[in-house]
Design a protein around this motif. Structure first.
Motif, PDB file in Angstrom:
ATOM      1  N   ASP A 218      35.478  45.780  39.194  1.00 37.76           N
ATOM      2  CA  ASP A 218      36.153  46.326  40.368  1.00 37.76           C
ATOM      3  C   ASP A 218      37.587  45.818  40.482  1.00 37.76           C
ATOM      4  OD1 ASP A 218      33.976  47.834  41.033  1.00 37.76           O
ATOM      5  OD2 ASP A 218      33.287  46.533  42.660  1.00 37.76           O
ATOM      6  N   THR A 219      37.817  44.587  40.032  1.00 42.37           N
ATOM      7  CA  THR A 219      39.179  44.031  40.077  1.00 42.37           C
ATOM      8  C   THR A 219      40.122  44.835  39.204  1.00 42.37           C
ATOM      9  OG1 THR A 219      38.394  41.798  40.552  1.00 42.37           O
ATOM     10  CG2 THR A 219      40.601  42.006  39.614  1.00 42.37           C
ATOM     11  N   THR A 220      39.744  45.057  37.947  1.00 47.49           N
ATOM     12  CA  THR A 220      40.641  45.767  37.032  1.00 47.49           C
ATOM     13  C   THR A 220      40.707  47.258  37.364  1.00 47.49           C
ATOM     14  OG1 THR A 220      38.810  45.820  35.430  1.00 47.49           O
ATOM     15  CG2 THR A 220      40.479  44.107  35.150  1.00 47.49           C
ATOM     16  N   LEU A 221      39.623  47.835  37.883  1.00 42.43           N
ATOM     17  CA  LEU A 221      39.689  49.222  38.348  1.00 42.43           C
ATOM     18  C   LEU A 221      40.704  49.354  39.483  1.00 42.43           C
ATOM     19  CD1 LEU A 221      35.891  50.172  38.380  1.00 42.43           C
ATOM     20  CD2 LEU A 221      37.657  51.292  37.005  1.00 42.43           C
ATOM     21  N   GLY A 222      40.694  48.369  40.388  1.00 46.76           N
ATOM     22  CA  GLY A 222      41.642  48.386  41.491  1.00 46.76           C
ATOM     23  C   GLY A 222      43.079  48.241  41.029  1.00 46.76           C
ATOM     24  N   GLU A 223      43.304  47.369  40.059  1.00 52.48           N
ATOM     25  CA  GLU A 223      44.662  47.159  39.554  1.00 52.48           C
ATOM     26  C   GLU A 223      45.201  48.402  38.844  1.00 52.48           C
ATOM     27  OE1 GLU A 223      46.664  44.710  40.025  1.00 52.48           O
ATOM     28  OE2 GLU A 223      45.390  43.115  40.802  1.00 52.48           O
ATOM     29  N   LEU A 224      44.297  49.211  38.273  1.00 52.18           N
ATOM     30  CA  LEU A 224      44.720  50.461  37.637  1.00 52.18           C
ATOM     31  C   LEU A 224      44.815  51.612  38.633  1.00 52.18           C
ATOM     32  CD1 LEU A 224      42.694  50.466  34.275  1.00 52.18           C
ATOM     33  CD2 LEU A 224      45.121  49.943  34.606  1.00 52.18           C
ATOM     34  N   ARG A 225      44.460  51.340  39.899  1.00 50.67           N
ATOM     35  CA  ARG A 225      44.476  52.346  40.971  1.00 50.67           C
ATOM     36  C   ARG A 225      43.560  53.529  40.638  1.00 50.67           C
ATOM     37  NH1 ARG A 225      51.011  52.921  41.782  1.00 50.67           N
ATOM     38  NH2 ARG A 225      51.509  50.696  41.957  1.00 50.67           N
ATOM     39  N   LYS A 226      42.378  53.227  40.147  1.00 50.66           N
ATOM     40  CA  LYS A 226      41.458  54.295  39.772  1.00 50.66           C
ATOM     41  C   LYS A 226      40.849  54.998  40.978  1.00 50.66           C
ATOM     42  CE  LYS A 226      40.566  55.528  36.419  1.00 50.66           C
ATOM     43  NZ  LYS A 226      41.247  56.596  35.630  1.00 50.66           N
ATOM     44  N   GLU A 261      37.354  35.740  33.710  1.00 47.33           N
ATOM     45  CA  GLU A 261      36.304  36.038  34.675  1.00 47.33           C
ATOM     46  C   GLU A 261      36.040  37.548  34.768  1.00 47.33           C
ATOM     47  OE1 GLU A 261      37.735  32.167  35.002  1.00 47.33           O
ATOM     48  OE2 GLU A 261      38.941  33.987  35.363  1.00 47.33           O
ATOM     49  N   THR A 262      37.104  38.355  34.854  1.00 51.84           N
ATOM     50  CA  THR A 262      36.892  39.806  34.943  1.00 51.84           C
ATOM     51  C   THR A 262      36.346  40.351  33.627  1.00 51.84           C
ATOM     52  OG1 THR A 262      39.165  40.355  34.261  1.00 51.84           O
ATOM     53  CG2 THR A 262      38.753  40.054  36.622  1.00 51.84           C
ATOM     54  N   LEU A 263      36.713  39.731  32.511  1.00 51.97           N
ATOM     55  CA  LEU A 263      36.156  40.142  31.222  1.00 51.97           C
ATOM     56  C   LEU A 263      34.639  39.989  31.228  1.00 51.97           C
ATOM     57  CD1 LEU A 263      36.294  40.925  28.208  1.00 51.97           C
ATOM     58  CD2 LEU A 263      36.769  38.504  27.713  1.00 51.97           C
TER      59      LEU A 263
END
Length: 376
Positions: A218-226, A261-263
């Motif tokens: 969810d962190t990386t999805l948020g950073e990509l503005r998905k 951690e996100t990995l």
């Protein structure tokens, strides 16, 4: 001739010049993002920025009148939202080429994209709203190709096939009414599509989905503005399994916000995805006119003067790429439905192609056969 690299494009311009004094005109999505740089690099005479169906005709008319013509011909005002889409020129030799090499033909039902993914150029190239084709017109295109080229498989190349307005469902209903009897696939957003929608799509010929999942936490999805969560992804995957529709998730690691951690969160999430293929990628290519490009400059990862004519990739400062890649390989080891690095997938698909398989190919890696219960 297939142009696989920048040098190949320049060589092709040289070859054309040796054969004819006619002006050389270039275009396409890459040119539309970097027109001045690519025109200078290739040495072509003119270039078309934007959708070429109308613009190339305008440029040719201008050249015929011998008027003063700018080297870069572009859509006046840059507005695309009001432009209508019509049937493409389905030149028979192109259709034959795709049928012979892949067994499937590409077709668009709409252009544009209203989403705001940080790495993506679709809004810049096609506009920030969907421009929809009449489903009857799309069906007639398919009929014509079936009649003249005997096509059996289609891939819809829309930026996102399952638009929130439901145009894609209207198209499926029109395909059913027309009794096309054709297999098709496309790019899907892993959100807002359940068993009811998939059942309709399957009856119309859908046999597999390619999902723009893009990140695994969810962190990386948020950073990509998905604009969706990984629970949305899991929900769509469950619906695909229930309808026995193969799906493939395309996931990029190392993007904004990635940390050890996100990995680990992402790999744990991927382990929850059943009966599907996962294609993983390391880093994200930085493209002009994207928020990712601006972020890379602000973080000092990219020089502001870099034209991006040569590929540059974003890797989060919060993780070591080599360590990340090794961890992904470890997590995917022994799984034929988990592909990393991308070269591994290319090797597998090339092998299947040599054995005569055509189409998406990855869908052959998935089986919905139920395992027999063991007695005792």
């Amino acid at each position: 001739m297939c142009i696989r690299d920048r040098a190949g494009a320049r060589r092709l311009v040289d070859i054309v010049r040796q054969q004819t004094p006619a002006p050389v005109i270039v275009g396409g999505s890459a040119f539309s993002l970097l027109p001045e740089e690519i025109l200078d690099y290739t040495g072509a005479d003119y270039g078309v920025v934007g959708e070429g169906e109308r613009l190339i005709c305008e440029l040719l008319q201008a050249l015929e009148t011998q008027a003063e013509v700018p080297a870069i011909w572009r859509n006046q005002g840059g507005a695309l939202q009001g432009e209508e889409l019509h049937s493409p020129l389905l030149e028979s030799s192109f259709v034959r080429y795709y049928m012979e090499h892949s067994g499937t033909v590409n077709l668009q039902t709409k252009r544009g994209c209203p989403h705001s993914c940080t790495y993506c150029t679709y809004p810049a190239l096609e506009g920030r709203a969907f421009r929809l084709r009449d489903p009857k017109e799309v069906v007639e295109d398919v009929r014509n190709m079936q009649r003249t080229q005997q096509i059996e498989s289609l891939f819809f190349t829309d930026s996102v096939f399952n638009d929130a307005q439901g145009h894609y469902l209207q198209l499926a209903e029109e395909m059913l009414r027309a009794d096309l009897n054709i297999r098709w696939s496309g790019f899907f957003r892993p959100q807002g599509i359940g068993r009811e929608e998939l059942e309709l799509l399957k009856r119309s010929g859908l046999y597999a989905l390619e999902l723009g999942t893009d990140a695994a936490s969810d962190t990386t999805l948020g950073e990509l503005r998905k604009g969706f969560s990984f629970e949305d992804v899991l929900e769509v995957n469950r619906a695909c399994v229930a309808e026995e529709l193969p799906c493939a998730h395309y996931i990029m690691f190392g993007g904004p916000g990635e940390t050890p951690e996100t990995l680990e969160q992402g790999l744990d999430n991927i382990a929850l995805l059943e009966n599907c293929v996962v294609f993983a990628f390391s880093g994200i290519r930085i493209l002009p006119r994207t928020a990712l490009r601006d972020r890379a400059v602000s973080e000092g990862l990219l020089d502001a003067g870099n034209t991006l004519l040569r590929p540059s990739y974003y890797f989060s400062p919060g993780i070591d790429p080599d360590t990340m890649n090794a961890r992904i390989e470890e997590a995917f080891r022994g799984r034929r439905d988990r592909i990393f690095p991308p070269s591994e997938g290319q090797k597998r698909l090339a092998m299947m192609n040599r054995f005569g398989f055509k189409g998406l190919l990855w869908d052959k890696l998935i089986s919905f056969k139920k395992k027999p219960n063991k007695a005792g």
